[in-house]
Motif scaffolding. Structure first.
Motif, PDB file in Angstrom:
ATOM      1  N   LEU A   1       6.583 100.654  39.355  1.00 21.31           N
ATOM      2  CA  LEU A   1       6.603  99.242  39.743  1.00 21.31           C
ATOM      3  C   LEU A   1       5.378  98.561  39.137  1.00 21.31           C
ATOM      4  CD1 LEU A   1       7.405  96.687  41.231  1.00 21.31           C
ATOM      5  CD2 LEU A   1       6.413  97.652  43.334  1.00 21.31           C
ATOM      6  N   PHE A   2       5.623  97.770  38.099  1.00 23.58           N
ATOM      7  CA  PHE A   2       4.548  96.987  37.471  1.00 23.58           C
ATOM      8  C   PHE A   2       4.667  95.549  37.973  1.00 23.58           C
ATOM      9  CE2 PHE A   2       5.020 100.522  34.484  1.00 23.58           C
ATOM     10  CZ  PHE A   2       3.690 100.872  34.267  1.00 23.58           C
ATOM     11  N   GLN A   3       3.561  95.012  38.364  1.00 25.27           N
ATOM     12  CA  GLN A   3       3.561  93.649  38.907  1.00 25.27           C
ATOM     13  C   GLN A   3       2.422  92.845  38.288  1.00 25.27           C
ATOM     14  OE1 GLN A   3       2.795  93.855  43.112  1.00 25.27           O
ATOM     15  NE2 GLN A   3       1.184  95.381  42.886  1.00 25.27           N
ATOM     16  N   SER A   4       2.575  91.571  38.371  1.00 31.94           N
ATOM     17  CA  SER A   4       1.545  90.675  37.847  1.00 31.94           C
ATOM     18  C   SER A   4       0.236  90.914  38.606  1.00 31.94           C
ATOM     19  CB  SER A   4       1.991  89.221  38.008  1.00 31.94           C
ATOM     20  OG  SER A   4       0.944  88.351  37.644  1.00 31.94           O
ATOM     21  N   ALA A   5      -0.862  90.889  37.882  1.00 28.71           N
ATOM     22  CA  ALA A   5      -2.177  91.161  38.485  1.00 28.71           C
ATOM     23  C   ALA A   5      -2.535  90.137  39.559  1.00 28.71           C
ATOM     24  CB  ALA A   5      -3.254  91.171  37.394  1.00 28.71           C
ATOM     25  N   ARG A   6      -1.863  88.988  39.527  1.00 29.59           N
ATOM     26  CA  ARG A   6      -2.175  87.955  40.520  1.00 29.59           C
ATOM     27  C   ARG A   6      -1.576  88.279  41.889  1.00 29.59           C
ATOM     28  NH1 ARG A   6       2.109  86.039  37.555  1.00 29.59           N
ATOM     29  NH2 ARG A   6       3.853  85.131  38.717  1.00 29.59           N
TER      30      ARG A   6
ATOM     31  N   ASP B   1      -3.258  92.210  32.493  1.00 29.22           N
ATOM     32  CA  ASP B   1      -2.611  91.229  33.368  1.00 29.22           C
ATOM     33  C   ASP B   1      -1.534  91.863  34.248  1.00 29.22           C
ATOM     34  OD1 ASP B   1      -4.132  89.152  32.307  1.00 29.22           O
ATOM     35  OD2 ASP B   1      -2.707  88.866  30.655  1.00 29.22           O
ATOM     36  N   VAL B   2      -1.420  93.180  34.151  1.00 28.77           N
ATOM     37  CA  VAL B   2      -0.377  93.887  34.897  1.00 28.77           C
ATOM     38  C   VAL B   2      -1.022  95.027  35.675  1.00 28.77           C
ATOM     39  CG1 VAL B   2       1.724  95.264  34.698  1.00 28.77           C
ATOM     40  CG2 VAL B   2       1.393  93.290  33.207  1.00 28.77           C
ATOM     41  N   ASN B   3      -0.543  95.209  36.898  1.00 31.05           N
ATOM     42  CA  ASN B   3      -1.005  96.320  37.729  1.00 31.05           C
ATOM     43  C   ASN B   3       0.143  97.294  38.004  1.00 31.05           C
ATOM     44  OD1 ASN B   3      -3.623  95.340  37.984  1.00 31.05           O
ATOM     45  ND2 ASN B   3      -3.142  94.154  39.840  1.00 31.05           N
ATOM     46  N   LEU B   4      -0.214  98.579  38.111  1.00 32.18           N
ATOM     47  CA  LEU B   4       0.765  99.603  38.493  1.00 32.18           C
ATOM     48  C   LEU B   4       0.656  99.839  39.983  1.00 32.18           C
ATOM     49  CD1 LEU B   4       2.858 101.802  37.882  1.00 32.18           C
ATOM     50  CD2 LEU B   4       0.953 103.325  37.284  1.00 32.18           C
ATOM     51  N   TYR B   5       1.770  99.677  40.669  1.00 36.14           N
ATOM     52  CA  TYR B   5       1.783  99.800  42.124  1.00 36.14           C
ATOM     53  C   TYR B   5       1.750 101.268  42.547  1.00 36.14           C
ATOM     54  CZ  TYR B   5       3.578  99.518  46.936  1.00 36.14           C
ATOM     55  OH  TYR B   5       3.741  99.630  48.300  1.00 36.14           O
ATOM     56  N   SER B   6       0.969 101.564  43.577  1.00 34.64           N
ATOM     57  CA  SER B   6       0.904 102.902  44.146  1.00 34.64           C
ATOM     58  C   SER B   6       1.660 102.886  45.478  1.00 34.64           C
ATOM     59  CB  SER B   6      -0.553 103.308  44.378  1.00 34.64           C
ATOM     60  OG  SER B   6      -0.630 104.619  44.895  1.00 34.64           O
ATOM     61  N   PHE B   7       2.651 103.758  45.609  1.00 26.67           N
ATOM     62  CA  PHE B   7       3.487 103.794  46.811  1.00 26.67           C
ATOM     63  C   PHE B   7       2.709 104.421  47.968  1.00 26.67           C
ATOM     64  CE2 PHE B   7       6.524 103.245  43.458  1.00 26.67           C
ATOM     65  CZ  PHE B   7       7.547 102.495  44.008  1.00 26.67           C
TER      66      PHE B   7
ATOM     67  N   PRO C   1       8.620  91.183  28.324  1.00 27.79           N
ATOM     68  CA  PRO C   1       8.100  89.885  27.857  1.00 27.79           C
ATOM     69  C   PRO C   1       8.066  88.830  28.963  1.00 27.79           C
ATOM     70  CG  PRO C   1       9.683  90.793  26.307  1.00 27.79           C
ATOM     71  CD  PRO C   1       9.764  91.623  27.547  1.00 27.79           C
ATOM     72  N   GLN C   2       9.064  88.868  29.857  1.00 26.27           N
ATOM     73  CA  GLN C   2       9.100  87.881  30.932  1.00 26.27           C
ATOM     74  C   GLN C   2       7.965  88.117  31.931  1.00 26.27           C
ATOM     75  OE1 GLN C   2      12.928  87.064  32.717  1.00 26.27           O
ATOM     76  NE2 GLN C   2      14.032  87.748  30.867  1.00 26.27           N
ATOM     77  N   LEU C   3       7.640  89.410  32.166  1.00 18.56           N
ATOM     78  CA  LEU C   3       6.522  89.710  33.072  1.00 18.56           C
ATOM     79  C   LEU C   3       5.205  89.235  32.460  1.00 18.56           C
ATOM     80  CD1 LEU C   3       5.432  91.058  35.656  1.00 18.56           C
ATOM     81  CD2 LEU C   3       5.303  93.209  34.349  1.00 18.56           C
TER      82      LEU C   3
ATOM     83  N   ALA D   1       7.452  90.885  38.944  1.00 17.57           N
ATOM     84  CA  ALA D   1       7.358  92.344  38.945  1.00 17.57           C
ATOM     85  C   ALA D   1       8.601  92.929  38.278  1.00 17.57           C
ATOM     86  CB  ALA D   1       7.218  92.883  40.366  1.00 17.57           C
ATOM     87  N   LEU D   2       8.469  94.167  37.844  1.00 15.37           N
ATOM     88  CA  LEU D   2       9.640  94.861  37.288  1.00 15.37           C
ATOM     89  C   LEU D   2       9.591  96.331  37.685  1.00 15.37           C
ATOM     90  CD1 LEU D   2       9.107  96.888  34.616  1.00 15.37           C
ATOM     91  CD2 LEU D   2       8.598  94.712  33.526  1.00 15.37           C
ATOM     92  N   PHE D   3      10.763  96.859  37.871  1.00 17.88           N
ATOM     93  CA  PHE D   3      10.920  98.287  38.128  1.00 17.88           C
ATOM     94  C   PHE D   3      11.507  98.950  36.890  1.00 17.88           C
ATOM     95  CE2 PHE D   3      10.815  96.791  42.495  1.00 17.88           C
ATOM     96  CZ  PHE D   3      10.234  97.838  43.189  1.00 17.88           C
ATOM     97  N   THR D   4      11.024 100.118  36.619  1.00 21.98           N
ATOM     98  CA  THR D   4      11.626 100.934  35.566  1.00 21.98           C
ATOM     99  C   THR D   4      11.504 102.401  35.983  1.00 21.98           C
ATOM    100  OG1 THR D   4      11.669 101.433  33.183  1.00 21.98           O
ATOM    101  CG2 THR D   4       9.510 101.157  34.192  1.00 21.98           C
TER     102      THR D   4
END
Length: 445
Positions: A128-133, A215-221, A186-188, A195-198
């Motif tokens: 799960l990558f999400q915008s740093a904001r 500008d992107v953070n990796l989410y930790s579950f 590109p949209q992220l 956010a996007l899931f892959t």
């Protein structure tokens, strides 16, 4: 009568062929009956559904195909849209697809009773990558956001949508875009989505691109343990600090990930030998391990999408069948499938070896002893005979009989029976010669 006897008993070869031919015919019949219960040889070609070119499923399937080729079989790799398409093809009775790589968690076993798992192949982390904001502590924090959940029909879209729904992130509470990582990245980066899931391996180009972007953070579950307790197809993984790049220290801290496993799924009527061939190929390709699994961890019988096949159970418990460990695959399965024929073979061979030689000996002696029936009749007549004409006529018959007996073909070990018979013929000839007042040399001609 003598000519009739000669026709019946002239050659011992005929009797030999009869005795041993009958034994062989019985053996052949029993083997044929047993052969009806032996699995036929497996087809030389099988089709596996994977994903699109460049994806991990497709790449691994190509490695399987190379292994199959070395064993003399053809594995056709079919491009698809992903796990959901693969499941549909595998479940379709009209489809020629007999195997597929499918992501864990996208189906319930009871909905597909004709499918079996051959094992889990490797972990497929959910990224799960999400915008740093954003400041996302738990998944419910994604409500109200725009999220890429994977392309339509993909395993990613199916699993992520279910995972978000459990956290009240639904189309009613958020904007869920069914697009893949290639379109979503590109949209992220342009802040068109939040956010996007892959789902993919550590070496995925999508992961490599996004984890390097500031500008992107990796989410930790943080609640990974809870998910694994309620979803048995998932495992908790830890991406260690520097696990992706030691030089750049990416990531700069440990990240907790959730991961289903990729499953190798087949139709339950796939030939058992081909199931073993798939298992051998999977062991060759995935047995080396990766960042999340030590060598020898995969393939295994854990975190399965469908029930484990009996071949899989045997494989993980005892390894491949004995012959497959030491012989080329085709030779091993040929010998393996013929083992059932040893049962009637051994069952029949023992009594045949015991019965056939005595039967053969009896038939040889019978051919000789049948002459005695006629000889006894002549002996009885000669005992009371006084007429020289009758004596001469009988002498002629005995002479002819003696000649035919001499011409009778028997094995050398039975010639004593022939000479004994001729001695008895000679005894009657002597009596007849005395009746006629003749003297002949007392030898056997």
């Amino acid at each position: 009568m003598l000519k009739t006897l000669l026709k019946i008993f002239k050659s011992h070869q005929t009797m030999t062929l009869f005795i041993y031919g009958t034994a062989l015919a019985l053996l052949a019949l029993s083997l044929w009956v047993a052969f009806q219960y032996v699995d036929p040889l497996p087809p030389t070609k099988v089709t596996i559904a994977t994903g699109g070119p460049g994806g991990s499923y497709y790449d691994f399937a190509q490695q399987y195909a190379d292994y199959f080729k070395k064993q003399g079989y053809e594995l056709e790799v079919l491009e698809t849209g992903g796990s959901t398409d693969n499941l549909a093809l595998l479940s379709d009775p009209e489809s020629t697809v007999q195997a597929a790589l499918i992501q864990g968690g996208i189906a319930a076993p009871e909905d597909h009773p004709n499918l079996e798992s051959l094992g889990s192949l490797y972990y497929e982390p959910i990224w799960l990558f999400q915008s740093a904001r954003l400041d996302t502590a738990t998944l419910p924090d994604l409500r109200g956001k725009t999220i890429a959940v994977g392309s339509e029909g993909s395993g990613t879209q199916h699993l992520v949508s279910a995972l978000l729904a459990e956290n009240d992130v639904t189309p009613d509470t958020a904007t869920l875009k069914k697009i893949g990582a290639g379109e979503a990245i590109p949209q992220l980066l342009d802040r068109k989505i939040d956010a996007l899931f892959t789902i993919g391996g550590v070496g995925s180009s999508s992961v490599g691109t996004l984890i390097r972007n500031e500008d992107v953070n990796l989410y930790s579950f943080t609640r990974a343990e809870a998910y694994t307790r309620t979803h048995h197809y998932m495992r908790k993984l830890v991406l260690p600090q520097g696990g992706i790049d030691l030089v750049e220290n990416l990531p700069d801290h440990d990240i907790t990930l959730l991961a289903p496993t990729a499953n190798l799924v087949v139709k339950d009527d796939l030939h058992p030998s081909l199931k073993y061939l798939f298992l051998l190929a999977a062991n060759e390709v995935h047995g080396k391990g990766d960042l999340f699994a030590a060598p020898g961890t995969f393939p295994n019988g854990d975190a399965l999408l469908f029930p484990l096949s009996s071949e899989g159970e045997n494989f993980y418990k005892s390894g491949p069948p004995f012959l497959m460990r030491y012989l080329p695959f085709q030779l091993a399965i040929t010998i393996e499938r013929l083992k059932i024929l040893l049962i009637p073979l051994l069952t029949l061979l023992f009594p045949l070896f015991k019965i056939t030689p005595p039967a053969y000996r009896w038939q040889i002696r019978r051919r000789i002893f049948k002459w005695y029936k006629h000889l006894k009749q002549l002996d009885t007549e000669a005992y009371e005979m006084t007429c020289k004409e009758d004596a001469q006529r009988m002498l002629d018959q005995l002479e002819e009989m003696d000649r035919m007996v001499l011409e009778t073909s028997v094995p050398l070990s039975y010639t004593d029976y022939i000479y004994s018979l001729r001695l008895h013929i000679r005894m009657i000839q002597r009596r007849l010669e005395r009746i006629m007042g003749e003297t002949k040399e007392d030898t056997i001609t």
